[in-house]
Enzyme design. Structure first.
Site, mmCIF file in Angstrom:
data_model
loop_
_atom_site.group_PDB
_atom_site.id
_atom_site.type_symbol
_atom_site.label_atom_id
_atom_site.label_comp_id
_atom_site.label_asym_id
_atom_site.label_seq_id
_atom_site.Cartn_x
_atom_site.Cartn_y
_atom_site.Cartn_z
ATOM 1 N N ARG A 197 -0.694 -11.424 -10.708
ATOM 2 C CA ARG A 197 -1.070 -12.949 -10.342
ATOM 3 C C ARG A 197 -1.836 -12.870 -9.315
ATOM 4 N NH1 ARG A 197 3.069 -12.159 -13.353
ATOM 5 N NH2 ARG A 197 3.367 -10.484 -11.841
ATOM 6 N N THR A 198 -1.643 -12.153 -7.972
ATOM 7 C CA THR A 198 -2.301 -12.457 -6.937
ATOM 8 C C THR A 198 -3.695 -12.089 -7.018
ATOM 9 O OG1 THR A 198 -0.236 -12.212 -5.599
ATOM 10 C CG2 THR A 198 -2.465 -12.410 -4.318
ATOM 11 N N LYS A 205 -9.895 9.365 0.588
ATOM 12 C CA LYS A 205 -10.420 10.460 1.360
ATOM 13 C C LYS A 205 -9.768 10.182 2.797
ATOM 14 C CE LYS A 205 -14.749 9.735 -1.303
ATOM 15 N NZ LYS A 205 -15.923 8.974 -1.058
ATOM 16 N N ARG A 225 -4.476 -6.673 -0.323
ATOM 17 C CA ARG A 225 -3.016 -6.311 -0.242
ATOM 18 C C ARG A 225 -3.077 -5.143 0.145
ATOM 19 N NH1 ARG A 225 0.825 -7.751 -5.189
ATOM 20 N NH2 ARG A 225 0.779 -9.599 -4.294
ATOM 21 N N HIS A 274 3.317 -12.870 2.435
ATOM 22 C CA HIS A 274 2.527 -13.071 1.593
ATOM 23 C C HIS A 274 2.133 -14.479 1.750
ATOM 24 C CE1 HIS A 274 1.023 -12.649 -2.455
ATOM 25 N NE2 HIS A 274 1.776 -12.357 -2.992
HETATM 26 N N1 CP Z 1 3.907 -12.808 -6.995
HETATM 27 C C1 CP Z 1 3.020 -11.850 -6.658
HETATM 28 O O1 CP Z 1 2.482 -11.423 -5.603
HETATM 29 O O2 CP Z 1 2.703 -11.078 -7.953
HETATM 30 P P1 CP Z 1 1.630 -9.956 -8.262
HETATM 31 O O3 CP Z 1 2.355 -8.716 -7.602
HETATM 32 O O4 CP Z 1 1.479 -9.806 -9.747
HETATM 33 O O5 CP Z 1 0.237 -10.393 -7.585
#
Ligand code: CP
Length: 305
Positions: free
Chosen positions: A53-54, A83, A104, A132
């Protein structure tokens, strides 16, 4: 430029501006009239941890706003991190190529470390069990859309509260609004850390900790379920001990208010029985769609547009 690292950096006024912007973005997408405010910009999406999703909603948001997208979807393996390159050096390079960096990483604090050397805005797309923030915004947007308000709500967080970065990003936003009561519902093994609870007490937050979903389910306006975060456990055996301790069963629907909503940041594994998906109170797929509008708003915010 504005880095987006943690929910704690935002004032209530800024949060409300971003929600308003997300609403405008949703309208513009649905009317097919998106203003290409990111034309000639490049968005880098660097994902050192898996995501559906993100990553894809940020990339869609960037494309809809007229930007182009570069990045690595499995950056631990497919970037020079493999590396041994430091996050600081990777960030310096991304700053040279892109206008916004969405990142991320499995290690808490990485987005903040990157922001110290970045010359372009960093958007934290999840750093370990820490934060998040874009999820916090889409969750808040969802509650507002579904309930028409953000105050005077009974909100239950259920499941793996120990490791939930989404709880840690949504709760500070909800604390801006009066009359909300929070229920933290989890087995002892997955409860919120005591220092987190101490901070809530110090700040007179109205909350209760519960062990069972059954105790207050009939009072909830929002039930925010979370997945047991397998990737945060030291080994398979520790995960196996807790993975089935907290499950929303279809029978629970009978006790839930007619206008309550069940949220989940997704992905979900077994913590919500599959039959629940078809109930109108299951808001989690609507919630995930809202991620597109919230992230369009946040990409604009990061560039001061
Ligand atoms: N909610 C969320 O962060 O989903 P993903 O891990 O699929 O990005």
């Amino acid at each position: 430029m504005n880095h987006i690292i943690s929910a704690a950096q935002f004032s209530k006024e800024e949060v409300e501006k971003i929600l308003f912007r997300a609403e405008e973005m949703e309208k513009s997408v649905k009317e097919g009239k998106v203003n290409k405010i990111l034309e000639n910009k490049i968005v880098a999406a660097m994902f050192f941890e898996p995501s559906t999703r993100t990553r894809l909603s940020f990339e869609t948001a960037a494309l809809k706003l007229g930007a182009q997208v570069i990045g690595a979807e499995n950056a631990m393996e497919n970037s020079s991190a493999y590396k041994g390159e430091t996050i600081e050096d990777t960030t310096r390079m991304l700053s040279a190529y892109a206008d916004v960096i969405v990142m991320r990483h499995p290690t808490a604090g990485t987005a903040e470390a990157a922001s110290k050397v970045a010359t372009k805005p960093i958007i934290n797309a999840g750093d370990g069990a820490n934060q998040h923030p874009s999820q916090g915004f889409l969750d808040l947007y969802t509650i507002k859309k579904e309930h028409g308000r953000l105050d005077n709500l009974n909100i239950g967080f259920g499941g793996d509260l120990l490791n939930s970065r989404t709880l840690r990003s949504l709760l500070p936003f909800l604390r801006f609004y009066s009359g909300n009561k929070f229920y933290f519902i989890s087995p002892k093994e997955l409860e919120l850390p005591r220092e987190f609870i101490a901070e809530l007490h110090e700040n007179n937050v109205n909350f209760e900790e519960l062990r069972s979903l059954d105790e207050k389910i009939g009072e909830l306006d929002v039930l925010y379920m979370t997945r047991v975060q397998k990737e945060r456990f030291p080994d398979e055996a520790s995960y196996d001990k807790v993975k089935n301790l907290f499950i929303f069963k279809k029978e629970h629907l009978n006790s839930l208010k007619e206008n309550a909503i069940i949220m989940h940041p997704l992905p979900k594994i077994n913590e919500i029985e599959i039959e629940v998906d078809s109930d109108k109170r299951a808001a989690y797929f609507r919630q995930a769609e809202n991620g597109l509008y919230a992230r369009m708003a946040l990409l604009g915010y990061s560039l001061g547009l």
